[in-house]
Write a protein that holds these residues in place. Structure first.
Motif, PDB file in Angstrom:
ATOM      1  N   ALA A   1       3.170 -10.664   2.782  1.00  0.00           N
ATOM      2  CA  ALA A   1       2.124 -11.445   2.124  1.00  0.00           C
ATOM      3  C   ALA A   1       1.613 -10.653   0.927  1.00  0.00           C
ATOM      4  CB  ALA A   1       0.984 -11.772   3.091  1.00  0.00           C
ATOM      5  N   TYR A   2       0.904 -11.344   0.022  1.00  0.00           N
ATOM      6  CA  TYR A   2       0.486 -10.746  -1.247  1.00  0.00           C
ATOM      7  C   TYR A   2      -1.027 -10.574  -1.289  1.00  0.00           C
ATOM      8  CZ  TYR A   2      -0.372 -10.361  -6.293  1.00  0.00           C
ATOM      9  OH  TYR A   2      -0.797  -9.952  -7.543  1.00  0.00           O
ATOM     10  N   ASP A   3      -1.463  -9.369  -1.710  1.00  0.00           N
ATOM     11  CA  ASP A   3      -2.873  -9.057  -1.906  1.00  0.00           C
ATOM     12  C   ASP A   3      -3.174  -9.205  -3.395  1.00  0.00           C
ATOM     13  OD1 ASP A   3      -5.313  -7.719  -2.446  1.00  0.00           O
ATOM     14  OD2 ASP A   3      -5.048  -6.357  -0.746  1.00  0.00           O
ATOM     15  N   SER A   4      -3.867 -10.293  -3.763  1.00  0.00           N
ATOM     16  CA  SER A   4      -4.130 -10.589  -5.172  1.00  0.00           C
ATOM     17  C   SER A   4      -5.197  -9.675  -5.769  1.00  0.00           C
ATOM     18  CB  SER A   4      -4.558 -12.051  -5.331  1.00  0.00           C
ATOM     19  OG  SER A   4      -5.694 -12.332  -4.529  1.00  0.00           O
ATOM     20  N   ASN A   5      -5.905  -8.911  -4.931  1.00  0.00           N
ATOM     21  CA  ASN A   5      -6.883  -7.947  -5.424  1.00  0.00           C
ATOM     22  C   ASN A   5      -6.212  -6.616  -5.757  1.00  0.00           C
ATOM     23  OD1 ASN A   5      -9.662  -6.892  -5.841  1.00  0.00           O
ATOM     24  ND2 ASN A   5      -9.141  -5.652  -4.050  1.00  0.00           N
ATOM     25  N   ALA A   6      -5.375  -6.132  -4.845  1.00  0.00           N
ATOM     26  CA  ALA A   6      -4.681  -4.850  -5.046  1.00  0.00           C
ATOM     27  C   ALA A   6      -3.380  -5.016  -5.824  1.00  0.00           C
ATOM     28  CB  ALA A   6      -4.384  -4.199  -3.697  1.00  0.00           C
ATOM     29  N   ASN A   7      -2.907  -6.267  -5.994  1.00  0.00           N
ATOM     30  CA  ASN A   7      -1.619  -6.544  -6.645  1.00  0.00           C
ATOM     31  C   ASN A   7      -0.471  -5.819  -5.941  1.00  0.00           C
ATOM     32  OD1 ASN A   7      -2.677  -8.260  -8.642  1.00  0.00           O
ATOM     33  ND2 ASN A   7      -3.221  -6.517  -9.933  1.00  0.00           N
ATOM     34  N   LYS A   8      -0.485  -5.912  -4.610  1.00  0.00           N
ATOM     35  CA  LYS A   8       0.561  -5.297  -3.801  1.00  0.00           C
ATOM     36  C   LYS A   8       0.955  -6.263  -2.683  1.00  0.00           C
ATOM     37  CE  LYS A   8      -1.108  -0.633  -4.765  1.00  0.00           C
ATOM     38  NZ  LYS A   8      -0.060  -0.329  -5.766  1.00  0.00           N
ATOM     39  N   VAL A   9       2.119  -5.991  -2.075  1.00  0.00           N
ATOM     40  CA  VAL A   9       2.560  -6.806  -0.949  1.00  0.00           C
ATOM     41  C   VAL A   9       2.466  -5.988   0.330  1.00  0.00           C
ATOM     42  CG1 VAL A   9       4.071  -8.325  -2.299  1.00  0.00           C
ATOM     43  CG2 VAL A   9       4.984  -6.195  -1.346  1.00  0.00           C
ATOM     44  N   LEU A  10       2.229  -6.708   1.430  1.00  0.00           N
ATOM     45  CA  LEU A  10       2.117  -6.067   2.737  1.00  0.00           C
ATOM     46  C   LEU A  10       3.252  -6.531   3.626  1.00  0.00           C
ATOM     47  CD1 LEU A  10       0.571  -4.429   4.910  1.00  0.00           C
ATOM     48  CD2 LEU A  10      -0.726  -6.534   5.398  1.00  0.00           C
ATOM     49  N   PHE A  11       3.952  -5.555   4.235  1.00  0.00           N
ATOM     50  CA  PHE A  11       4.994  -5.844   5.217  1.00  0.00           C
ATOM     51  C   PHE A  11       4.466  -5.502   6.609  1.00  0.00           C
ATOM     52  CE2 PHE A  11       7.337  -4.654   1.336  1.00  0.00           C
ATOM     53  CZ  PHE A  11       8.181  -5.756   1.182  1.00  0.00           C
ATOM     54  N   LEU A  12       4.569  -6.426   7.558  1.00  0.00           N
ATOM     55  CA  LEU A  12       4.201  -6.171   8.947  1.00  0.00           C
ATOM     56  C   LEU A  12       5.402  -6.450   9.832  1.00  0.00           C
ATOM     57  CD1 LEU A  12       0.649  -7.778   9.273  1.00  0.00           C
ATOM     58  CD2 LEU A  12       1.221  -5.368   8.905  1.00  0.00           C
ATOM     59  N   ASN A  13       5.686  -5.509  10.745  1.00  0.00           N
ATOM     60  CA  ASN A  13       6.870  -5.612  11.583  1.00  0.00           C
ATOM     61  C   ASN A  13       6.509  -5.442  13.052  1.00  0.00           C
ATOM     62  OD1 ASN A  13       9.224  -3.600  12.913  1.00  0.00           O
ATOM     63  ND2 ASN A  13       9.926  -5.515  12.003  1.00  0.00           N
ATOM     64  N   ALA A  14       7.116  -6.273  13.916  1.00  0.00           N
ATOM     65  CA  ALA A  14       6.856  -6.203  15.357  1.00  0.00           C
ATOM     66  C   ALA A  14       7.817  -5.272  16.066  1.00  0.00           C
ATOM     67  CB  ALA A  14       6.969  -7.594  15.974  1.00  0.00           C
ATOM     68  N   GLY A  15       8.968  -5.008  15.457  1.00  0.00           N
ATOM     69  CA  GLY A  15       9.957  -4.180  16.119  1.00  0.00           C
ATOM     70  C   GLY A  15      10.486  -4.821  17.383  1.00  0.00           C
ATOM     71  N   ASN A  16      10.993  -4.008  18.283  1.00  0.00           N
ATOM     72  CA  ASN A  16      11.577  -4.493  19.524  1.00  0.00           C
ATOM     73  C   ASN A  16      10.472  -4.619  20.576  1.00  0.00           C
ATOM     74  OD1 ASN A  16      13.251  -5.236  21.557  1.00  0.00           O
ATOM     75  ND2 ASN A  16      14.320  -3.274  21.722  1.00  0.00           N
ATOM     76  N   GLN A  17       9.659  -5.684  20.464  1.00  0.00           N
ATOM     77  CA  GLN A  17       8.506  -5.914  21.328  1.00  0.00           C
ATOM     78  C   GLN A  17       7.595  -4.692  21.342  1.00  0.00           C
ATOM     79  OE1 GLN A  17       9.176  -8.317  24.900  1.00  0.00           O
ATOM     80  NE2 GLN A  17      11.367  -8.160  24.494  1.00  0.00           N
ATOM     81  N   ASP A  18       7.326  -4.208  20.152  1.00  0.00           N
ATOM     82  CA  ASP A  18       6.558  -2.986  19.971  1.00  0.00           C
ATOM     83  C   ASP A  18       5.229  -3.338  19.319  1.00  0.00           C
ATOM     84  OD1 ASP A  18       5.858  -0.367  19.870  1.00  0.00           O
ATOM     85  OD2 ASP A  18       7.525   0.288  18.609  1.00  0.00           O
ATOM     86  N   SER A  19       4.378  -2.318  19.097  1.00  0.00           N
ATOM     87  CA  SER A  19       3.116  -2.527  18.386  1.00  0.00           C
ATOM     88  C   SER A  19       3.401  -2.778  16.907  1.00  0.00           C
ATOM     89  CB  SER A  19       2.218  -1.301  18.555  1.00  0.00           C
ATOM     90  OG  SER A  19       2.878  -0.144  18.078  1.00  0.00           O
ATOM     91  N   ILE A  20       2.384  -3.281  16.200  1.00  0.00           N
ATOM     92  CA  ILE A  20       2.547  -3.648  14.789  1.00  0.00           C
ATOM     93  C   ILE A  20       2.720  -2.396  13.938  1.00  0.00           C
ATOM     94  CG2 ILE A  20       1.462  -4.793  12.828  1.00  0.00           C
ATOM     95  CD1 ILE A  20      -0.208  -6.383  14.858  1.00  0.00           C
ATOM     96  N   ARG A  21       3.649  -2.474  13.010  1.00  0.00           N
ATOM     97  CA  ARG A  21       3.838  -1.413  12.030  1.00  0.00           C
ATOM     98  C   ARG A  21       3.712  -2.013  10.631  1.00  0.00           C
ATOM     99  NH1 ARG A  21       6.007   3.261  14.359  1.00  0.00           N
ATOM    100  NH2 ARG A  21       6.448   2.977  16.578  1.00  0.00           N
ATOM    101  N   GLY A  22       3.031  -1.312   9.722  1.00  0.00           N
ATOM    102  CA  GLY A  22       2.774  -1.848   8.398  1.00  0.00           C
ATOM    103  C   GLY A  22       3.216  -0.916   7.287  1.00  0.00           C
ATOM    104  N   ARG A  23       3.593  -1.515   6.135  1.00  0.00           N
ATOM    105  CA  ARG A  23       3.914  -0.752   4.931  1.00  0.00           C
ATOM    106  C   ARG A  23       3.448  -1.557   3.723  1.00  0.00           C
ATOM    107  NH1 ARG A  23       9.628   2.458   4.942  1.00  0.00           N
ATOM    108  NH2 ARG A  23       8.359   3.854   3.684  1.00  0.00           N
ATOM    109  N   VAL A  24       3.010  -0.851   2.698  1.00  0.00           N
ATOM    110  CA  VAL A  24       2.554  -1.469   1.457  1.00  0.00           C
ATOM    111  C   VAL A  24       3.636  -1.320   0.399  1.00  0.00           C
ATOM    112  CG1 VAL A  24       0.834  -1.388  -0.396  1.00  0.00           C
ATOM    113  CG2 VAL A  24       0.131  -1.044   1.993  1.00  0.00           C
ATOM    114  N   GLY A  25       3.927  -2.412  -0.317  1.00  0.00           N
ATOM    115  CA  GLY A  25       4.949  -2.391  -1.357  1.00  0.00           C
ATOM    116  C   GLY A  25       4.356  -2.682  -2.723  1.00  0.00           C
ATOM    117  N   THR A  26       4.869  -1.977  -3.741  1.00  0.00           N
ATOM    118  CA  THR A  26       4.446  -2.189  -5.125  1.00  0.00           C
ATOM    119  C   THR A  26       5.678  -2.548  -5.943  1.00  0.00           C
ATOM    120  OG1 THR A  26       2.716  -0.515  -4.850  1.00  0.00           O
ATOM    121  CG2 THR A  26       3.258  -1.186  -7.100  1.00  0.00           C
ATOM    122  N   ILE A  27       5.602  -3.635  -6.717  1.00  0.00           N
ATOM    123  CA  ILE A  27       6.745  -4.089  -7.517  1.00  0.00           C
ATOM    124  C   ILE A  27       6.676  -3.481  -8.910  1.00  0.00           C
ATOM    125  CG2 ILE A  27       7.887  -6.091  -8.552  1.00  0.00           C
ATOM    126  CD1 ILE A  27       6.909  -7.739  -6.223  1.00  0.00           C
TER     127      ILE A  27
END
Length: 517
Positions: free
Chosen positions: A212-238
């Protein structure tokens, strides 16, 4: 007018007499077959076409042509029934694999076009550009990225797509045949999409990665569930056609069920709301906030949405700026919603309330019960869902306090499940996709159907409308004996056995009967 027996012919004769009693007959000359005499003014009559049945006089808002279907407005006037939808457009070449799968869409505000991505021939990642004009869709050629997707990309919804309006690029996330999570940019030029450099977002087992896109920070957020695991997040900049990533963060929380979640951005407080299914039968749906700071992401505390339900039935969330709240849609002993309010990093979950639908939704292609988008024209959201007969339907919804009010339900497809919905701000319309087609809709309500205009009526003028029980003789090219209706994809009569308004008795005449449209 007097009526007397003629002794010579033993028949009755009707004589029009001047009201002064002068005894002059006042039947006007002229007239034609099937015409009738009507009152014109004191002491006179005139020939006119027979109405053929029920007619009423109404005042028009907007010009109406003879034969137009018309409906009531809230102020008691009538208007021509508008076309509410374009025809379904086949997604075309780059054939989908058997079983289909998620084909996410996103809108490019710079190019006034939108993008589909999908798992196509030989499980390859494809992209296709759509252009909207006059409620119609035209598609460019599907472009093969050359990337082979995981076989579960179809069945588990592993494709996700977002548009970054600062960079003017799309970002697609996906799982390759090695089971790991990847992403890349997509750029539109004309009607052709081009893929940027691929990056590895998650190196572990990846069922799906929300983006999803953060229009304030101008960055994208990746959220991953993995193999029935807890949430993991990373921020991406284009930058250009590349994406650079911040460090991976383990955001903890209840282990997620390996199906897609749903992520929306609350522009009021510049935070995301994430809703997702868990591996806990006692609390199958959770929600929490996500906040970007620099190139890092942090999560708020988990809030429980439901105490019962099915983890494999995907919840959905959409931020409604008209109420500055996120709307969570899910299944818990029926179909429910909660309004979510962000305070700091916490979520306040409103009362669980039944969605007052007239039909019963079923699981969509990837387990989604609903998809939804904001429609600023109606000041609310549009719900999109499948029904028990594999139909796709949409219903506009508005909120007053904790109450949801629904407008008319519109059938999108009679034989395909829903696959997503987005809003086109340039066409002021919504785009709905199914397995193999897409269609454009105006979500505002039509006026309540009245009948067919018996004559042309200028804006603000009064004129006659043929109503139920009448015969309208202002049609053309009808097929006698066939039923005709007014589907949302048309502003005129169309031959159909679904919700017909009448039956043709000649090429120019139709008998109007009771109807529900």
């Amino acid at each position: 007018m007097t009526r007397a027996r003629d002794a010579a012919t033993n028949s009755h004769v009707t004589t029009f007499v001047h009201p002064t009693g002068a005894g002059n007959n006042h039947i006007p000359t002229g007239g034609a077959t099937d015409q009738v005499l009507t009152y014109a003014s004191a002491g006179t009559a005139t020939w006119a076409d027979a109405g053929g049945g029920g007619e009423q006089t109404f005042t028009a808002t907007g010009a109406i042509s003879a034969g137009n279907p018309v409906g009531f407005n809230a102020n008691g006037t009538v208007s021509a029934m508008p076309k509410m939808a374009g025809s379904a457009a086949a997604l075309g070449s780059g054939a989908f694999s058997t079983g289909g799968g998620r084909q996410p869409m996103a809108y490019d505000t710079a190019n006034d076009k939108y993008l589909h991505v999908f798992s196509g021939t030989n499980e390859k990642l494809f992209a296709r550009v759509g252009t909207i004009s006059n409620l119609g869709i035209t598609f460019g050629t599907a472009v093969d990225s050359g990337t082979t997707l995981n076989v579960f990309a179809r069945s588990r919804g592993e494709l996700h797509l977002v548009y970054d309006d600062n960079a003017g690029k799309f970002v697609v996330s996906y799982c390759k045949s090695d089971g790991k999570g990847y992403a890349r940019t997509i750029t539109i030029s004309g009607t052709t999409p081009s893929f940027g450099t691929e990056i590895n977002v998650y190196n572990g087992t990846t069922y799906h990665t929300e983006v999803a896109y953060d229009s304030n920070a101008n960055k994208v957020l990746f959220l991953n569930a993995g193999n029935q695991d807890s949430i993991r997040g990373r921020v991406g900049t284009i930058s250009g056609t590349n994406i650079t990533l911040g460090s991976e963060a383990n955001l903890g929380g209840t282990a997620m069920y390996p199906v897609p979640g749903s992520l929306t951005f609350d522009s009021n407080v510049n935070k995301f709301v994430f809703v997702y299914g868990t591996s806990s039968a006692a609390s199958p749906y959770k929600a929490r906030t996500m906040t970007i700071s620099g190139t890092s992401v942090s999560a708020g505390a988990e809030a429980t949405l439901a105490s019962s339900g099915h983890s494999n039935l995907v919840p959905y969330v959409v931020f409604d700026p008209s109420i500055n709240k996120a709307v969570a849609l899910f299944r818990e002993n029926g179909f429910k919603f909660r309004l979510l309010t962000i305070s700091g990093t916490s979520l306040t979950t409103g009362t669980t309330t039944t969605i007052p639908l007239t039909t019963t939704p079923v699981s969509g292609i990837n387990g989604e019960m609903f998809s939804s988008c904001v429609d600023p024209d109606t000041g609310g959201i549009v719900l999109c869902y499948s029904t028990g007969t594999a139909e796709t339907r949409i219903t506009p919804a508005k909120f007053s306090g904790v109450n949801m009010t629904l407008s008319d339900e519109i059938v999108v497809s009679l034989n395909r499940k829903q696959n997503g919905i987005i809003y086109d701000p340039d066409a002021d319309a919504t785009i709905v996709s199914t397995l193999d087609s897409a269609q454009v809709f105006k979500a505002s309500s039509r006026p309540a159907y009245v009948g067919l205009a018996a004559e042309s009526i200028s804006n603000g003028a009064t004129g006659k409308v043929t109503i139920i029980g009448g015969v309208n003789a202002n049609q053309s090219s009808l097929s006698a004996g066939s039923q005709y209706g007014i589907p949302v994809s048309s502003a005129s009569l169309v031959a159909t056995d679904t919700d017909p308004v009448g039956i043709a008795i000649s090429s120019t005449e139709i008998y109007l009967r009771a109807v529900s449209i």
